[in-house]
Scaffold this motif. Structure first.
Motif, PDB file in Angstrom:
ATOM      1  N   THR A  89       9.367   1.688   7.596  1.00  0.00           N
ATOM      2  CA  THR A  89       9.695   0.752   6.514  1.00  0.00           C
ATOM      3  C   THR A  89       8.968   0.859   5.562  1.00  0.00           C
ATOM      4  OG1 THR A  89       7.990  -0.820   7.333  1.00  0.00           O
ATOM      5  CG2 THR A  89      10.133  -0.692   8.647  1.00  0.00           C
ATOM      6  N   ILE A  90       9.425   0.215   4.134  1.00  0.00           N
ATOM      7  CA  ILE A  90       8.694   0.216   2.953  1.00  0.00           C
ATOM      8  C   ILE A  90       7.399  -0.401   2.922  1.00  0.00           C
ATOM      9  CG2 ILE A  90       9.647  -1.867   1.820  1.00  0.00           C
ATOM     10  CD1 ILE A  90       9.411   1.392   0.236  1.00  0.00           C
ATOM     11  N   VAL A  91       6.939  -1.621   3.829  1.00  0.00           N
ATOM     12  CA  VAL A  91       5.878  -2.355   4.212  1.00  0.00           C
ATOM     13  C   VAL A  91       5.134  -1.382   4.809  1.00  0.00           C
ATOM     14  CG1 VAL A  91       4.673  -4.326   5.431  1.00  0.00           C
ATOM     15  CG2 VAL A  91       7.015  -4.518   4.181  1.00  0.00           C
ATOM     16  N   ASP A  92       5.458  -0.416   5.763  1.00  0.00           N
ATOM     17  CA  ASP A  92       4.633   0.629   6.671  1.00  0.00           C
ATOM     18  C   ASP A  92       4.265   1.493   5.356  1.00  0.00           C
ATOM     19  OD1 ASP A  92       5.047  -0.548   9.144  1.00  0.00           O
ATOM     20  OD2 ASP A  92       6.555   0.852   9.655  1.00  0.00           O
ATOM     21  N   LEU A  93       4.958   2.072   4.503  1.00  0.00           N
ATOM     22  CA  LEU A  93       4.716   2.953   3.385  1.00  0.00           C
ATOM     23  C   LEU A  93       3.353   2.409   2.600  1.00  0.00           C
ATOM     24  CD1 LEU A  93       4.901   5.780   2.317  1.00  0.00           C
ATOM     25  CD2 LEU A  93       6.794   4.538   0.847  1.00  0.00           C
ATOM     26  N   ALA A  94       3.576   1.100   2.163  1.00  0.00           N
ATOM     27  CA  ALA A  94       2.693   0.641   1.406  1.00  0.00           C
ATOM     28  C   ALA A  94       1.210   0.028   2.117  1.00  0.00           C
ATOM     29  CB  ALA A  94       3.164  -0.918   0.965  1.00  0.00           C
ATOM     30  N   ARG A  95       1.456  -0.054   3.671  1.00  0.00           N
ATOM     31  CA  ARG A  95       0.160  -0.274   4.454  1.00  0.00           C
ATOM     32  C   ARG A  95      -0.595   1.040   4.449  1.00  0.00           C
ATOM     33  NH1 ARG A  95       2.949  -3.947   8.728  1.00  0.00           N
ATOM     34  NH2 ARG A  95       2.829  -5.803   8.083  1.00  0.00           N
ATOM     35  N   PHE A  96       0.134   2.350   4.587  1.00  0.00           N
ATOM     36  CA  PHE A  96      -0.539   3.417   4.609  1.00  0.00           C
ATOM     37  C   PHE A  96      -1.109   3.839   3.457  1.00  0.00           C
ATOM     38  CE2 PHE A  96      -0.386   8.026   3.633  1.00  0.00           C
ATOM     39  CZ  PHE A  96      -0.882   8.431   4.724  1.00  0.00           C
ATOM     40  N   GLY A  97      -0.546   3.379   2.285  1.00  0.00           N
ATOM     41  CA  GLY A  97      -1.427   3.491   0.852  1.00  0.00           C
ATOM     42  C   GLY A  97      -2.354   2.628   0.893  1.00  0.00           C
ATOM     43  N   ALA A  98      -2.292   1.416   1.259  1.00  0.00           N
ATOM     44  CA  ALA A  98      -3.539   0.553   1.097  1.00  0.00           C
ATOM     45  C   ALA A  98      -4.719   1.064   2.202  1.00  0.00           C
ATOM     46  CB  ALA A  98      -3.142  -0.811   1.888  1.00  0.00           C
ATOM     47  N   ALA A  99      -4.535   1.632   3.303  1.00  0.00           N
ATOM     48  CA  ALA A  99      -5.410   2.447   3.958  1.00  0.00           C
ATOM     49  C   ALA A  99      -6.464   3.345   3.190  1.00  0.00           C
ATOM     50  CB  ALA A  99      -5.050   3.004   5.118  1.00  0.00           C
ATOM     51  N   HIS A 100      -5.582   4.309   2.391  1.00  0.00           N
ATOM     52  CA  HIS A 100      -5.983   5.073   1.467  1.00  0.00           C
ATOM     53  C   HIS A 100      -6.859   4.630   0.255  1.00  0.00           C
ATOM     54  CE1 HIS A 100      -4.941   9.410   2.613  1.00  0.00           C
ATOM     55  NE2 HIS A 100      -4.005   8.630   3.573  1.00  0.00           N
ATOM     56  N   LEU A 101      -6.090   3.609  -0.454  1.00  0.00           N
ATOM     57  CA  LEU A 101      -6.890   2.589  -1.382  1.00  0.00           C
ATOM     58  C   LEU A 101      -8.218   2.009  -0.777  1.00  0.00           C
ATOM     59  CD1 LEU A 101      -6.436   1.943  -4.375  1.00  0.00           C
ATOM     60  CD2 LEU A 101      -5.541  -0.206  -3.589  1.00  0.00           C
ATOM     61  N   ALA A 102      -8.269   1.687   0.474  1.00  0.00           N
ATOM     62  CA  ALA A 102      -9.502   0.972   0.848  1.00  0.00           C
ATOM     63  C   ALA A 102     -10.561   2.223   0.916  1.00  0.00           C
ATOM     64  CB  ALA A 102      -9.184   0.468   2.207  1.00  0.00           C
ATOM     65  N   GLY A 103     -10.068   3.524   1.271  1.00  0.00           N
ATOM     66  CA  GLY A 103     -11.012   4.617   1.531  1.00  0.00           C
ATOM     67  C   GLY A 103     -11.613   5.013   0.006  1.00  0.00           C
ATOM     68  N   GLU A 104     -11.092   4.493  -1.015  1.00  0.00           N
ATOM     69  CA  GLU A 104     -11.354   4.702  -2.302  1.00  0.00           C
ATOM     70  C   GLU A 104     -12.815   3.615  -2.605  1.00  0.00           C
ATOM     71  OE1 GLU A 104     -10.283   6.491  -5.680  1.00  0.00           O
ATOM     72  OE2 GLU A 104      -9.963   7.661  -3.717  1.00  0.00           O
ATOM     73  N   SER A 105     -12.639   2.540  -2.026  1.00  0.00           N
ATOM     74  CA  SER A 105     -13.903   1.558  -2.622  1.00  0.00           C
ATOM     75  C   SER A 105     -14.207   0.695  -1.240  1.00  0.00           C
ATOM     76  CB  SER A 105     -13.123   0.587  -3.654  1.00  0.00           C
ATOM     77  OG  SER A 105     -12.132  -0.100  -2.742  1.00  0.00           O
ATOM     78  N   ALA A 106     -13.647   0.478  -0.306  1.00  0.00           N
ATOM     79  CA  ALA A 106     -14.091  -0.371   0.802  1.00  0.00           C
ATOM     80  C   ALA A 106     -15.319   0.277   1.379  1.00  0.00           C
ATOM     81  CB  ALA A 106     -13.150  -0.569   1.774  1.00  0.00           C
ATOM     82  N   SER A 107     -16.551  -0.620   1.971  1.00  0.00           N
ATOM     83  CA  SER A 107     -17.518  -0.113   2.466  1.00  0.00           C
ATOM     84  C   SER A 107     -17.379   0.154   3.738  1.00  0.00           C
ATOM     85  CB  SER A 107     -18.516  -1.319   2.460  1.00  0.00           C
ATOM     86  OG  SER A 107     -18.179  -2.522   3.290  1.00  0.00           O
ATOM     87  N   SER A 108     -16.323  -0.274   4.398  1.00  0.00           N
ATOM     88  CA  SER A 108     -15.746   0.042   5.828  1.00  0.00           C
ATOM     89  C   SER A 108     -14.404   0.289   6.074  1.00  0.00           C
ATOM     90  CB  SER A 108     -16.293  -0.975   6.935  1.00  0.00           C
ATOM     91  OG  SER A 108     -17.766  -1.076   6.917  1.00  0.00           O
ATOM     92  N   PRO A 109     -14.112   1.404   5.552  1.00  0.00           N
ATOM     93  CA  PRO A 109     -12.438   1.674   5.531  1.00  0.00           C
ATOM     94  C   PRO A 109     -11.929   1.941   6.685  1.00  0.00           C
ATOM     95  CG  PRO A 109     -13.756   3.537   4.686  1.00  0.00           C
ATOM     96  CD  PRO A 109     -14.670   2.606   4.734  1.00  0.00           C
ATOM     97  N   PRO A 110     -10.584   2.077   7.119  1.00  0.00           N
ATOM     98  CA  PRO A 110     -10.127   2.413   8.378  1.00  0.00           C
ATOM     99  C   PRO A 110     -10.044   3.754   8.825  1.00  0.00           C
ATOM    100  CG  PRO A 110      -8.321   1.833   6.916  1.00  0.00           C
ATOM    101  CD  PRO A 110      -9.525   1.756   6.177  1.00  0.00           C
ATOM    102  N   LEU A 111     -10.095   3.921  10.068  1.00  0.00           N
ATOM    103  CA  LEU A 111      -9.962   5.311  10.650  1.00  0.00           C
ATOM    104  C   LEU A 111     -10.974   6.160  10.552  1.00  0.00           C
ATOM    105  CD1 LEU A 111      -6.389   6.296   9.513  1.00  0.00           C
ATOM    106  CD2 LEU A 111      -7.022   5.494  11.549  1.00  0.00           C
TER     107      LEU A 111
END
Length: 351
Positions: A247-269
């Protein structure tokens, strides 16, 4: 979601579809980790009168490469392999010529391994019935490639390669003993809660339950690729290079995981350093499943990838300076038309 923004997005997506003549269009916007807007316009099948919805599933083509690279990074974090491991160590049971001795996983993920762009056309006749048969078929085509020297020395030149990413996916299933498709579901889709993700063309229980892709003929004519009557995709041998739907929301969520990897202190995965490695270009603008460029309208870097099996087109963009994810898809093979329209809308949304 902000009602005013949502209304404006719906109107803008409807206008985009009307202006381009694309069969169906869907767009999702995530900002600060939250869904900010979601809109769809058009038809599931051209001329059917059945509207697309924001809950439909869309084929995302080569955006799958980012998912494959993410999977390999997760396995690297597990200690299963290293990006610097060379092919003879990663695929010890495949006989290969010496030209591949210097090719590493890093080279495959950055399209610098020297692999040819595509498999021979006969791959499109291969549709195994079981997961085990699929792994064996994939291995056979890869073995054929590795019996010949690479097209260029590893690390010397960028050359986009579906073959290279298929090899990378087979490395994942070789070191784990689990088929690539099951592995991606288990290690990436499930933890990120991408519940609509799967492989091949979206297919419901009945022909009109999901959108179908459309081939463009004579510029304006569209032919629907019904998955109930035809394969409607590339061979699953090439799944690691471009077979995912979601789904397009899944695609956006996948992108959000990568975006969190750019800046979050505790990114997923995995740790932030692992995400940063995925997003670091090598030789040209291509990183590992992402293109990274600077754009003034985005206030800094843009990470993006697109994909098409010639029947669909999808585009995913990350705007770190805006903390925004933009996801676009169409069930139409008018690739240049869709790409131009999606980039124009991305500039509007990201400015």
């Amino acid at each position: 979601m902000d009602e005013e923004f949502q209304s404006r997005l719906e109107a803008r997506v409807a206008r985009l579809r009307d202006d381009t003549g694309l069969t169906g269009v869907v767009v999702a916007v995530m900002a600060d980790g939250q869904l900010a807007g979601l809109a769809a316009s058009g038809e599931r099948r051209r001329g059917s009168g059945i509207p697309v919805t924001v809950d439909d599933r869309w084929h995302v083509g080569s955006i799958t490469k980012s998912m494959t690279a993410t999977l390999l990074a997760v396995l690297k974090d597990d200690g299963r392999l290293s990006r610097e491991d060379a092919l003879p160590a990663l695929l010890p049971d495949i006989q290969m010529v010496g030209g591949w001795d210097a090719c590493t996983l890093h080279h495959l993920l950055t399209h610098t391994g020297g692999a040819r762009a595509n498999f021979p056309i006969r791959v499109q006749r291969v549709w195994p019935d079981t997961a085990e048969e699929l792994v064996a078929a994939r291995r056979g085509f890869i073995a054929d490639v590795l019996r010949k020297n690479p097209r260029s020395p590893s690390g010397a030149r960028f050359a986009y390669s579906n073959v290279g990413y298929t090899i990378a996916g087979h490395i994942a299933e070789t070191v784990t003993g689990t088929p690539y498709e099951a592995l991606l579901r288990e290690r990436v889709f499930a933890p990120l809660k991408l519940g609509g993700a799967g492989f091949g063309p979206p297919r419901g229980h009945t022909p009109h339950q999901e959108p179908t892709g459309h081939a463009v003929r004579l510029r304006w004519f569209r032919r629907s690729a019904d998955p109930f009557r035809t394969r409607a995709d590339n061979s699953p041998v090439m799944s690691p290079a471009g077979a995912v739907h979601m789904t397009i929301v899944d695609l956006a969520r996948f992108g959000a995981a990568h975006l969190a990897g750019e800046s979050a202190s505790s990114p997923p995965l995995m740790p932030r350093a692992a995400w940063e490695r995925l997003h670091t270009p090598f030789l040209e603008d291509y990183a590992s499943g992402w293109v990274r460029v600077e754009r003034e309208w985005a206030g800094g870097p843009v990470l993006w990838h697109n994909g098409s099996n010639t029947l669909w087109y999808a585009l995913l963009m990350l705007l770190p300076a805006r903390n925004t994810v933009l996801a676009f898809a169409t069930n139409d093979g008018a690739i240049r038309v869709a790409e131009t329209a999606f980039i124009e809308l991305a500039r509007e949304l990201g400015s």
